[in-house]
Scaffold this active site. Structure first.
Site, PDB file in Angstrom:
ATOM      1  N   TYR A   1      44.263 -25.232 -18.568  1.00 52.66           N
ATOM      2  CA  TYR A   1      44.412 -24.082 -17.667  1.00 52.66           C
ATOM      3  C   TYR A   1      43.980 -22.829 -18.434  1.00 52.66           C
ATOM      4  O   TYR A   1      43.226 -22.915 -19.399  1.00 52.66           O
ATOM      5  CB  TYR A   1      45.892 -24.095 -17.228  1.00 52.66           C
ATOM      6  CG  TYR A   1      46.357 -22.998 -16.326  1.00 52.66           C
ATOM      7  CD1 TYR A   1      45.828 -22.844 -15.044  1.00 52.66           C
ATOM      8  CD2 TYR A   1      47.365 -22.120 -16.744  1.00 52.66           C
ATOM      9  CE1 TYR A   1      46.290 -21.837 -14.209  1.00 52.66           C
ATOM     10  CE2 TYR A   1      47.825 -21.119 -15.910  1.00 52.66           C
ATOM     11  CZ  TYR A   1      47.280 -20.976 -14.648  1.00 52.66           C
ATOM     12  OH  TYR A   1      47.739 -19.981 -13.830  1.00 52.66           O
TER      13      TYR A   1
ATOM     14  N   LYS B   1      44.726 -25.677 -11.834  1.00 53.47           N
ATOM     15  CA  LYS B   1      45.980 -25.322 -11.131  1.00 53.47           C
ATOM     16  C   LYS B   1      46.719 -26.600 -10.739  1.00 53.47           C
ATOM     17  O   LYS B   1      47.936 -26.683 -10.841  1.00 53.47           O
ATOM     18  CB  LYS B   1      45.669 -24.486  -9.887  1.00 53.47           C
ATOM     19  CG  LYS B   1      45.161 -23.078 -10.198  1.00 53.47           C
ATOM     20  CD  LYS B   1      46.281 -22.066 -10.321  1.00 53.47           C
ATOM     21  CE  LYS B   1      45.754 -20.747 -10.886  1.00 53.47           C
ATOM     22  NZ  LYS B   1      46.795 -19.739 -11.115  1.00 53.47           N
TER      23      LYS B   1
HETATM   24  O1  LMR Z   1      44.847 -18.365 -13.279  1.00 55.14           O
HETATM   25  C1  LMR Z   1      45.649 -17.651 -13.914  1.00 55.14           C
HETATM   26  O2  LMR Z   1      45.835 -17.770 -15.126  1.00 55.14           O
HETATM   27  C2  LMR Z   1      46.528 -16.684 -13.200  1.00 55.14           C
HETATM   28  C3  LMR Z   1      45.959 -16.074 -12.019  1.00 55.14           C
HETATM   29  O3  LMR Z   1      45.959 -16.894 -10.899  1.00 55.14           O
HETATM   30  C4  LMR Z   1      44.653 -15.368 -12.229  1.00 55.14           C
HETATM   31  O4  LMR Z   1      43.813 -15.390 -11.322  1.00 55.14           O
HETATM   32  O5  LMR Z   1      44.492 -14.761 -13.286  1.00 55.14           O
HETATM   33 MN    MN Z   2      44.177 -16.791  -9.724  1.00 53.43          MN
END
Ligand code: LMR
Ligand code: MN
Ligand code: NAD
Length: 542
Positions: free
Chosen positions: A92, A165
């Site tokens: 992520y 996600k």
């Molecule tokens: O994806 C992430 O780390 C958090 C958030 O949804 C973003 O768009 O920054």
């Molecule tokens: Mn985001």
């Protein structure tokens, strides 16, 4: 689905690799397709972890994990369960950002994502069906990648955010990975780097907008609901001009939410509650300055606004607590190019004598003396020493959340914020931040990232068969995150650590499910919400 011979070895949801027993091998027509030793999942995990450790840099580690996922989903999650804090930033944010930038160059088999092209609306339904391949889909994460983190338009490359996600959903909350579907809506791209890249794998034309785009979205929602009527639809990283419009269109008729608007609003409010637990102050006594009043910024403002109203404030009283700064400076009623969301929270020039000078963050901070400063601007380093020191002069425990992602876009680092405020700042950052030791105290830094809340929320909605997501449920889920940090410990973080992600995601899921049942919003009859969450939980074992 064919479930014998090579087809089972090539099906990542069914494959166990060398863990197929002799009996299974015989029954499934696998005898002779694998070396003779039968391994336990623990042995496979140990072997895979050693291979993972040998990879460098982090992007290579990520590719290794994506390929492991492509081969054997259960083993991937078994390993991720053991190393959640280590894997999160790789699978992520922030490493997902690098993989998106280099998607075409490092392309590997795409983790069972669905690719929908704006040029072929007639294929939406059949494509979703092919990718689901008979699986009972309960959760869809869709992106059109117009606003990937703070990096702008990344076209089809953005599919990796939907994949990432969903990996966090399973690792954190335990949703069965065979019941989820990442979706890329390829509406074209305005990113020149991609359009000029001969390796670019998406539609090589500019982004389609307006009526044709919204019609495509509508066709997608219709097909998604038809094929997977019991599913939750999660929107991620849509552009500023579409995110709220799409959410408003569907939020009262199907189970859906926008993570950047609602998930971010939720985690930030939870973080503010955490900070106020430490400072022993009240929400109604704060002045909020949002720097970058876009999708996330306005999601945060609206969430706090709703909480202030629940605390008994009138609309006007609650609104008076907010100041928005965007590209134009402090946003006034007469500022040009306001978005619909911004219009509800602008200030009147009459309130501020020197309104003409309030066209930059420093001037606004000096003038309005915020107690809470939120950064969702995509502008790195903009929380300068002068600004932070000014805040610290005017408030005992300034709450400062530089939330822009990925790492290179953060408004400030936790280390600088601690230093510049002599340890007084109460901080959350978008990406994981290491502890900061300053004058003998070790400060833990909360991760103000929606990943700390959307998995529990989404899983609770799925487990309780929710028809809709209401503000009441959102508020219940936010409060579920409270009280998980010992506020009296010196250097305490405003949010619980990612290492406890599975525990608090479970709590958020239970409270979400309880709230759904309390409002009678469940599709199916459920006697006990906690039990329903427990029963829905998948574990990464064969
Ligand atoms: O994806 C992430 O780390 C958090 C958030 O949804 C973003 O768009 O920054
Ligand atoms: Mn985001
Ligand atoms: N930590 C989290 O959980 C989380 C969640 C969502 C978004 N974010 C981050 O927040 C940032 C914004 O995301 P978004 O989806 O709201 O994007 P967005 O494009 O909708 O909003 C960004 C806003 O910042 C404004 N902006 C741009 N330059 C500016 C400047 N120089 N001064 C002031 N404002 C400026 C834009 O006009 C826009 O209104 C991204 O970096 C994203 O990664 C973090």
């Amino acid at each position: 689905m064919t479930t014998t011979g090579y087809s089972i070895l090539r099906n990542p949801f069914l494959n166990k690799g060398t863990a197929f027993s002799a009996a299974e091998r015989e029954q499934l027509g696998l005898t002779g397709t694998l070396p003779s030793q039968v391994q336990m999942i623990e042995e496979q995990a140990e072997q895979a972890y050693k291979q993972f450790q040998a990879k460098s840099p982090l992007l290579e580690k990520r590719t290794f994990l994506m390929n492991l996922f492509n081969e054997n989903v259960t083993l991937f999650y078994h390993l991720m369960d053991q190393h959640v804090s280590e894997f999160m930033p790789i699978v992520y944010d922030p490493i997902v950002a690098e993989s998106i930038e280099q998607y075409n160059e490092i392309y590997t088999n795409p983790q069972n994502a669905a690719f929908l092209s704006i040029d072929h609306p007639e294929n939406i339904e059949s494509s979703l069906k092919s990718v689901a391949d008979g699986r009972d889909i309960k959760l869809v994460v869709v992106t059109d990648a117009e606003g990937i983190l703070g990096m702008g338009d990344w076209g089809v490359n953005g599919v990796d955010i939907a994949v990432g996600k969903l990996m966090v959903y399973t690792a954190a909350a335990g949703i069965d990975p065979a019941t989820v579907l990442p979706v890329s809506i390829d509406a074209g791209t305005n990113n020149k780097i991609l359009l000029e890249n001969p390796l670019y794998l998406g539609n090589k034309h500019e982004r389609i907008a307006g009526e044709k785009y919204l019609e495509f979205i509508d066709k997608f929602v219709t097909a998604e609901q038809k094929l997977f009527p019991a599913s939750l639809l999660h929107w991620e990283d849509f552009g500023r001009s579409n995110a709220q419009v799409i959410l408003d269109k569907y939020k009262d008729s199907i189970a859906t939410f926008n993570d950047d608007i609602q998930g971010t609003g939720m985690i930030v409010l939870a973080g503010i509650f955490g900070a106020l637990n430490i400072s022993k102050e009240k929400l109604v006594d704060q002045r909020f300055l949002t720097f970058g009043a876009g999708t996330a910024g306005m999601g945060i403002v609206n969430q706090i606004f709703s909480e202030l109203k629940q605390a008994g404030l009138s609309d006007a009283e609650a609104r008076s607590h907010f100041y928005l700064v965007d590209k134009q400076g402090l946003l006034f009623d007469d500022t040009e190019d306001l978005t619909e969301a911004q219009k509800a929270f602008t200030r009147s020039r009459k309130e501020l004598v020197n309104s003409e000078q309030l066209d930059n963050l420093e001037a606004v901070v000096n003038e309005i003396r915020p107690t809470v400063l939120i950064g969702t601007s995509t502008q790195p380093g903009t929380f300068t020493e002068a600004i932070v020191k000014s805040m610290a002069q005017n408030t005992e425990r300034p709450i400062i959340f530089p939330l822009s992602n990925p790492t290179k876009l953060a408004e400030a680092t936790a280390e600088n914020l601690i230093k510049w405020t002599d340890g007084k700042a109460l901080i959350a950052t978008g990406i994981p931040a290491a502890n900061v030791t300053y004058k003998g105290v070790t400060y833990k830094i909360g991760q103000g990232n929606n990943a700390l809340i959307y998995p529990g929320l989404g899983f609770g909605l799925v487990a309780s068969t929710a028809k809709l997501l209401t503000q009441e449920t959102i508020s219940a889920a936010i409060h579920a995150l409270g009280g998980l940090v010992d506020a009296d410990e010196p250097g305490a973080a405003v949010l619980p650590p990612v290492s406890n992600l599975t525990e608090f995601s479970q709590k958020i899921a239970e409270i979400t499910a309880q709230s759904v049942l309390k409002q009678g919003l469940n599709r199916e009859k459920i006697a006990d919400p906690k039990q329903a969450v427990q029963d829905a939980k998948w574990s990464a074992e064969y």
